[in-house]
Design a protein around this motif. Structure first.
Motif, PDB file in Angstrom:
ATOM      1  N   VAL A  93       9.685  59.663  31.361  1.00 38.07           N
ATOM      2  CA  VAL A  93       9.802  58.267  31.804  1.00 38.07           C
ATOM      3  C   VAL A  93       8.459  57.610  31.533  1.00 38.07           C
ATOM      4  N   PHE A  94       8.438  56.561  30.716  1.00 39.55           N
ATOM      5  CA  PHE A  94       7.214  55.815  30.422  1.00 39.55           C
ATOM      6  C   PHE A  94       7.283  54.507  31.205  1.00 39.55           C
ATOM      7  N   MET A  95       6.305  54.308  32.116  1.00 41.86           N
ATOM      8  CA  MET A  95       6.395  53.177  33.053  1.00 41.86           C
ATOM      9  C   MET A  95       5.342  52.128  32.724  1.00 41.86           C
TER      10      MET A  95
ATOM     11  N   PHE B  62      18.880  54.510  37.967  1.00 39.49           N
ATOM     12  CA  PHE B  62      17.525  55.031  38.159  1.00 39.49           C
ATOM     13  C   PHE B  62      17.416  56.306  38.985  1.00 39.49           C
ATOM     14  N   MET B  63      18.521  56.885  39.408  1.00 41.50           N
ATOM     15  CA  MET B  63      18.489  58.232  39.981  1.00 41.50           C
ATOM     16  C   MET B  63      19.307  59.191  39.117  1.00 41.50           C
ATOM     17  N   ALA B  64      19.875  58.685  38.034  1.00 40.99           N
ATOM     18  CA  ALA B  64      20.718  59.493  37.142  1.00 40.99           C
ATOM     19  C   ALA B  64      21.831  60.196  37.928  1.00 40.99           C
TER      20      ALA B  64
ATOM     21  N   ARG C 135      26.842  59.376  51.987  1.00 41.61           N
ATOM     22  CA  ARG C 135      26.024  60.017  50.948  1.00 41.61           C
ATOM     23  C   ARG C 135      25.864  59.094  49.732  1.00 41.61           C
ATOM     24  N   CYS C 136      26.947  58.493  49.287  1.00 41.75           N
ATOM     25  CA  CYS C 136      26.852  57.620  48.108  1.00 41.75           C
ATOM     26  C   CYS C 136      25.976  56.402  48.412  1.00 41.75           C
ATOM     27  N   ARG C 137      26.080  55.876  49.643  1.00 44.09           N
ATOM     28  CA  ARG C 137      25.198  54.748  50.020  1.00 44.09           C
ATOM     29  C   ARG C 137      23.736  55.146  49.880  1.00 44.09           C
ATOM     30  N   ARG C 138      23.415  56.332  50.376  1.00 41.24           N
ATOM     31  CA  ARG C 138      22.014  56.776  50.340  1.00 41.24           C
ATOM     32  C   ARG C 138      21.533  56.918  48.888  1.00 41.24           C
ATOM     33  N   ILE C 139      22.393  57.449  48.033  1.00 41.60           N
ATOM     34  CA  ILE C 139      22.001  57.638  46.626  1.00 41.60           C
ATOM     35  C   ILE C 139      21.813  56.276  45.943  1.00 41.60           C
TER      36      ILE C 139
ATOM     37  N   ASN D  94      13.980  52.992  43.166  1.00 42.22           N
ATOM     38  CA  ASN D  94      13.304  53.389  41.926  1.00 42.22           C
ATOM     39  C   ASN D  94      13.178  52.229  40.961  1.00 42.22           C
ATOM     40  N   ALA D  95      14.127  51.311  40.990  1.00 42.02           N
ATOM     41  CA  ALA D  95      14.060  50.147  40.100  1.00 42.02           C
ATOM     42  C   ALA D  95      12.746  49.409  40.354  1.00 42.02           C
TER      43      ALA D  95
END
Ligand SMILES: Cc1cc2nc3c(=O)[nH]c(=O)nc-3n(C[C@H](O)[C@H](O)[C@H](O)COP(=O)(O)OP(=O)(O)OC[C@H]3O[C@@H](n4cnc5c(N)ncnc54)[C@H](O)[C@@H]3O)c2cc1C
Length: 373
Positions: free
Chosen positions: A183-185, A279-281, A318-322, A329-330
């Protein structure tokens, strides 16, 4: 008593969610029909990262060795700045031995799941665009981000444009390409790349720009625009971008996780229930987890309404948390100015002094085993 033996199930959508569900349900004896709009499951899409939480499902479906044959191991994730200098590295193979992270072309995963679903007895009808929701005993909406079933259960919703646009492209991989996701930021932009096996390297490049872009997977973009947006990046990036011939472009939208996933006769899985920023793949990974949990809940007993309610109760938090972690991360990848310098210095220090901590922060995500109740 099994709730699925000879139970008819209709699934809309033969993406990762629909096909994994078809496989999981048919293996448990359900009579599964999948309706897919596309006339053929073609070579569309690009790279997906598959983390151990989804690998446990693929193993439970008996697909682990076939999946390994079409994917590459992901040994580590490297976070670099825009010049190519290392900020942090997450040594997946070293800190989580035995927990496979893998990289795969979406089309190869879809082809494997299609074959496995057919082998388990599912019928897959291609070229079948569902324009009206069929009235069947059990309908699963695995019809992606523009789901038809989702608004029926939740009412109309307007997604929010994040102001970010993504390009994706495939280029030839170097023959000795290390199986590493990089990942290049840079300020307001970042680029992710990893090899996919079979001589391919995946590129995804995200920039903040205010003009709206279509939310879809098939809008062609301009390679020269991509090169211009990342012209200040160093390391291997310029050479990679020179090789881009075809590029897709899509706008990144934020959708709320659906409030209502089911009504006792119909249920949503995958992107139809919880579209995520990439952004969490975890887009394909959550779809795979959903599919297993849905089948397990339905198989646990004959009460379909209770099974679907349990499915939502297990999956929604769980999906909400992900999805929230992906939203965070964005912001983190695109920091500017002093905030960026401080954040990168902090990451460098943790990466040097306590490298395992970077991964352990996500133990809740990767240690989860959807196949154990
Ligand atoms: C063509 C394509 C390319 C993609 N490429 C990438 C990529 O490169 N990288 C990445 O990270 N993610 C990609 N994705 C998204 C990723 O696959 C999903 O985020 C994740 O796998 C969850 O999948 P899903 O099955 O819920 O949804 P999707 O993968 O979107 O699958 C939904 C399926 O439903 C079908 N469908 C929708 N509406 C109807 C209807 N009314 N009637 C019948 N069928 C319908 C669609 O044709 C599609 O096959 C792509 C998705 C698609 C559709």
């Amino acid at each position: 008593m099994s709730g699925l033996k000879h139970h008819p199930v209709t699934i809309i959508g033969a993406g990762v969610a629909g096909l994994t569900a078809a496989c999981a349900l048919a293996q448990r004896g359900a009579e599964v029909t999948v309706l897919e709009r596309a006339g053929a499951l073609r070579e569309v899409g690009a790279g997906l990262q598959i983390s151990p939480n989804a690998m446990r499902v693929l193993a439970a479906l008996g697909l682990e060795s076939r999946f390994r044959a079409i994917s590459l191991p992901s040994e580590r994730v490297e976070l670099r700045d825009s010049t190519g200098r290392m900020v942090a590295r997450l040594d997946l193979a070293r800190h989580r031995p035995g927990d496979p992270f893998r990289l795969v072309h979406r089309a190869r995963l879809v082809a494997l799941l299609e074959q496995a679903a057919r082998e388990a007895g599912a019928r897959i009808k291609l070229g079948h665009d569902v324009t009206e929701l069929p009235d069947v005993p059990l309908l699963i909406g695995a019809d992606g981000v523009k789901s038809r079933l989702r608004p029926t259960l939740n009412g109309p919703e307007t997604p929010f444009f994040t102001g970010q646009t993504a390009w994706r492209a495939l280029i030839p991989a170097e023959p000795d390409a290390a199986p590493v996701a990089q990942v290049f930021m840079g300020p307001g932009r970042h680029l992710v790349s990893y090899p996919l096996g079979q001589g391919q390297r995946n590129l995804v490049a995200v920039v903040e720009r205010p003009d709206w872009q279509e939310e879809g997977w098939s809008t062609p973009g301009e390679p020269s625009e991509l090169r211009a947006a990342f012209a200040r990046f160093g390391g291997p990036v310029p050479e990679w971008l020179e090789q881009v011939q075809d590029v897709g472009i899509w706008g990144l939208f934020r959708h709320p996780v659906a409030a209502h996933w089911q009504d006792g006769r119909r249920a949503l899985i995958g992107d139809a229930a919880h579209p995520t920023l990439p952004f969490m793949a975890q887009g394909a990974v959550m779809a795979i987890e959903d599919a297993w949990v849905l089948a397990a809940c339905l198989d646990a007993g004959p009460d379909q309404e209770a099974a679907l309610a349990r499915f939502q109760a297990l999956r929604q938090p769980r999906c909400r948390r992900i999805v929230e972690a992906a939203n965070a991360n964005a912001r983190n990848y695109h920091l500017r100015g002093p905030t960026r310098a401080v954040a990168h210095a902090g990451l460098r220090a943790v990466s040097r002094l306590a490298p395992a901590r970077l991964i352990e922060r996500f133990a809740w995500l990767y240690d989860h085993d959807p196949t154990t109740p």
